[in-house]
Design an enzyme around this catalytic site. Sequence first.
Site, PDB file in Angstrom:
ATOM      1  CE1 TYR A  51      -3.732  -2.441   0.187  1.00 42.03           C
ATOM      2  CE2 TYR A  51      -4.208  -0.763   2.022  1.00 42.03           C
ATOM      3  CZ  TYR A  51      -4.495  -2.336   0.759  1.00 42.03           C
ATOM      4  OH  TYR A  51      -5.696  -2.983   0.962  1.00 42.03           O
ATOM      5  CB  SER A  52       2.777   2.922   2.775  1.00 40.21           C
ATOM      6  OG  SER A  52       2.105   2.815   3.939  1.00 40.21           O
ATOM      7  CB  SER A  61       5.103  -5.180   7.525  1.00 36.26           C
ATOM      8  OG  SER A  61       5.154  -4.544   8.244  1.00 36.26           O
ATOM      9  CD  GLU A  71      -3.583  -3.466   8.581  1.00 37.49           C
ATOM     10  OE1 GLU A  71      -3.050  -2.897   8.508  1.00 37.49           O
ATOM     11  OE2 GLU A  71      -4.770  -2.414   8.426  1.00 37.49           O
ATOM     12  CD  GLU A  83      -0.937  12.652  14.217  1.00 36.07           C
ATOM     13  OE1 GLU A  83       0.245  13.265  15.164  1.00 36.07           O
ATOM     14  OE2 GLU A  83      -0.742  11.895  13.682  1.00 36.07           O
TER      15      GLU A  83
END
Length: 372
Positions: A124-125, A157, A240, A357
Amino acid sequence: MSLREEARAFLEESLSGPFAHARGLGGPGREHEGHELRQAWERHLGKHGWTCLAWPERYGGRAASLEDQVAFHEEYARADAPARVGHIGEGLIGPTILEFGTEEQKERFLPPIQRGDELWCQGYSEPDAGSDLANIRTRARLEGGEWVITGQKVWTSLAHVADWCFALCRTEEGSQRHRGLSYLLVPMKRPGVEVRPIVQLTGTSEFNEVFFDGARTAAGNLLGAPGDGWRVAMATLGHERGASTLGQQIGFRRELRRVIETAKRTGAAGDPVLRDRLVRSWLELEIMRLNALRMLRSDRPGPEASIAKLYWSEWHRRLGELAQAVQGRAGLVGELDALQRLYLFSRADTIYAGSSEIQRTIIAERTLKLPR
């Protein structure tokens, strides 16, 4: 015999023989411990029907009730069984394939996950799209019956040990934000895929950079419809932040127990302030468990699942700080031990998988319906 009793007997017998040395291995900041032994353990679990309990029986599961799933997780924690290496497959991509996959995809991908034969990572990131996931730039185009992928993922990960990656890619030229994204299942051990481990404060490398330079995956490895990747990706995040947190809490309980034992040994438990923090940590972990059960009762957790992510990450970070406090000055010197690694690793918890946040914004706007 109830499932709880069956699980207790299985775990006790299995962790007393060849897998006796696997007890307590793994966990946050300790993902490097006994990987080969833990993958063998994963296959042992699969062989005896102790993975993917909630899945339908036709795909290797037990169609287990919520109560039975909870019972297994509790017995797994009680037995001090090792941290699972297949949790991304079982808890994230597996349920997503069950929801969106074709029958052919289910037959291909679910059995190896259940058996513990194939491990997965989450693509994803990206360097410019962490919490702002809709800003991803990794691209994929159809060419000769295959998707050709170019781009970079980061903070991936367990990519260094994974066989497959579920990657969110931009497949429509000129598209922006949430539109034009597709959800691809990509083999990791193929030409065009480079994994570079990122050395963390703990000295280990759970996170990785992944570079796709013309990497290929079959056209049929598209999950969901072309351009519908955002919806599929959000469904994965729901899994998740729901059921999989029960398994995660196994490691949390083990860590909290180690912190309490250390506090008794160092005399920190006699400090009323530290004793209050220890009790509060235990109470908050129980609340975390109850919140995870609440999420499990939902067919698919919605924006309120952000509460779970915000809660456990902030709790775990405080536990890391408490781990340092109960050690006193000894926690500042020497080679890294388990509690020092806990402190260092937990600093990332409130950043990855959606920063605190971002989670507060989601809770405010989508759950509480506050103005933007």
